[in-house]
Design a protein around this motif. Structure first.
Motif, PDB file in Angstrom:
ATOM      1  N   GLY A  45       0.821  -1.212   0.000  1.00 36.15           N
ATOM      2  CA  GLY A  45       0.000   0.000   0.000  1.00 36.15           C
ATOM      3  C   GLY A  45       0.848   1.251   0.000  1.00 36.15           C
ATOM      4  O   GLY A  45       0.561   2.221  -0.708  1.00 36.15           O
ATOM      5  N   ILE A  46       1.918   1.229   0.763  1.00 32.22           N
ATOM      6  CA  ILE A  46       2.803   2.390   0.828  1.00 32.22           C
ATOM      7  C   ILE A  46       3.487   2.616  -0.518  1.00 32.22           C
ATOM      8  O   ILE A  46       3.493   3.725  -1.061  1.00 32.22           O
ATOM      9  N   ALA A  48       2.560   1.576  -3.425  1.00 33.89           N
ATOM     10  CA  ALA A  48       1.589   1.931  -4.454  1.00 33.89           C
ATOM     11  C   ALA A  48       1.193   3.396  -4.345  1.00 33.89           C
ATOM     12  O   ALA A  48       1.030   4.089  -5.359  1.00 33.89           O
ATOM     13  N   ARG A  49       1.086   3.902  -3.139  1.00 34.58           N
ATOM     14  CA  ARG A  49       0.709   5.291  -2.981  1.00 34.58           C
ATOM     15  C   ARG A  49       1.839   6.227  -3.403  1.00 34.58           C
ATOM     16  O   ARG A  49       1.606   7.285  -3.969  1.00 34.58           O
ATOM     17  N   LEU A  50       3.050   5.808  -3.111  1.00 32.70           N
ATOM     18  CA  LEU A  50       4.183   6.618  -3.555  1.00 32.70           C
ATOM     19  C   LEU A  50       4.230   6.651  -5.079  1.00 32.70           C
ATOM     20  O   LEU A  50       4.479   7.684  -5.695  1.00 32.70           O
ATOM     21  N   PHE A  51       3.964   5.495  -5.665  1.00 32.86           N
ATOM     22  CA  PHE A  51       3.962   5.403  -7.118  1.00 32.86           C
ATOM     23  C   PHE A  51       2.874   6.285  -7.708  1.00 32.86           C
ATOM     24  O   PHE A  51       3.068   6.941  -8.742  1.00 32.86           O
ATOM     25  N   GLY A  52       1.737   6.306  -7.034  1.00 33.52           N
ATOM     26  CA  GLY A  52       0.615   7.073  -7.551  1.00 33.52           C
ATOM     27  C   GLY A  52       0.713   8.563  -7.291  1.00 33.52           C
ATOM     28  O   GLY A  52      -0.006   9.357  -7.901  1.00 33.52           O
ATOM     29  N   LEU A  63       0.584   9.262   4.241  1.00 33.07           N
ATOM     30  CA  LEU A  63       0.443   7.816   4.146  1.00 33.07           C
ATOM     31  C   LEU A  63      -0.553   7.296   5.174  1.00 33.07           C
ATOM     32  O   LEU A  63      -1.406   6.466   4.872  1.00 33.07           O
ATOM     33  N   ALA A  64      -0.431   7.790   6.376  1.00 34.39           N
ATOM     34  CA  ALA A  64      -1.320   7.321   7.440  1.00 34.39           C
ATOM     35  C   ALA A  64      -2.773   7.663   7.131  1.00 34.39           C
ATOM     36  O   ALA A  64      -3.689   6.908   7.470  1.00 34.39           O
ATOM     37  N   ASP A  65      -2.992   8.778   6.471  1.00 37.54           N
ATOM     38  CA  ASP A  65      -4.356   9.189   6.172  1.00 37.54           C
ATOM     39  C   ASP A  65      -5.042   8.206   5.238  1.00 37.54           C
ATOM     40  O   ASP A  65      -6.121   7.695   5.522  1.00 37.54           O
TER      41      ASP A  65
END
Lengths: 164, 164
Positions: A45-46, A48-52, A63-65
């Motif tokens: 998840g982390i 993927a979010r950085l990628f996005g 990230l926590a949000d």
DNA sequence: TATTGTTATACTCTATAACTATA
DNA sequence: TATAGTTATAGAGTATAACAATA
């Protein structure tokens, strides 16, 4: 407003179906992530979010949000990823309280190694059973649910059972 | 048949919405169960299944099948419930290898104490956003997905990413 | 004072493998 | 041999509260 009335059979069916599908899907996805990249769900998840992210950088709080974890949970997960060299953590420049998280090339490699299989699993378990109309309906319905959940968690509207 | 093609934006949206809603729902439900009855999700699952069983009795294996846990996981959860006096475990009569699990009156009390709040949370988080048509559509779509998932996990159709 | 993030701690859960006992 | 269940072990994840530093 507070109705303790039991759920109807139809409501229960929807609720159970959602829980069961989500649970099976999660298990399948996590197994694939572990097999193909040694990643846990949260770690993926982390990444993927950085990628996005448009800039490729996010603060710990960002990230926590999005993810549903506590702050210390994010610290733990980020620590694991940093140990493996998949992300870096550097103090923010404008706000020195914050930590900027970035994906390393190694992190990108692991993500790339994992994504094809991830797509396959999601297709196999979830999307393979669905028509385009189903997908659209699902997105519409669950999107509304999510928006309402995220909007204002109306704590006041969260009645706790009063025993006796 | 094996297509590593990335998911379309629509597919991703449906997948993410499902994961996010399920995650938030799970958190909300687990908090309520903990607050109102000191129950974990798995423990509630066991009690609910016993309640739903026609005879009120289930074997350990029956429990393990429905829920997604390993056998030792069920043993652990059942052990916790037995400690609290909410269930009993007695050897099966016909098949002495099996263990028959039953809910005690105390277990029933806890379940009764928890159910109203559980209904409220599910209504608040999930059902409150949905029309009857939405509920029906959700049940239909996710029911199909679940059936296919449960049917034959076509292992053969579960391509693992081959990192060249 | 409020916010960002870490740490220490303690606990829950989960899975694996080895084991017992019955079928 | 296969099945039902337990146990031992060991690890991963999570939350809470206390803490330090910056805003």
């Amino acid at each position: 407003m507070t109705e303790h009335a039991p759920l109807s059979a139809e409501e229960l069916a929807a609720y159970f179906a959602l829980r069961e599908v989500a649970s099976l899907l999660e298990h399948g996805v996590e197994q694939q992530l572990r097999d193909d990249g040694g990643l846990t769900g949260p770690a993926f998840g982390i990444l993927a979010r950085l990628f996005g992210s448009p800039t490729g950088r996010l603060r710990m709080t960002d990230l926590a949000d999005g993810l549903v974890y506590s702050r210390s949970g994010i610290t733990y997960q980020a620590g694991q990823l940093e140990k493996r060299g998949l992300i870096t953590r550097t103090p923010g420049e404008d706000d020195e309280r914050s930590i900027i998280v970035e994906m390393t090339p190694a992190g990108r490699e692991v993500l790339d190694a994992v994504l094809p299989g991830h797509n396959d699993v999601v297709r196999e378990l979830l999307l393979g059973s669905l028509s385009k109309r189903d997908v659209a309906a699902l997105t519409d319905i669950l999107g509304r649910v999510r928006d309402r959940m995220r909007a204002g968690p109306p704590r006041s509207a969260a009645p706790r059972a009063k025993r006796n």
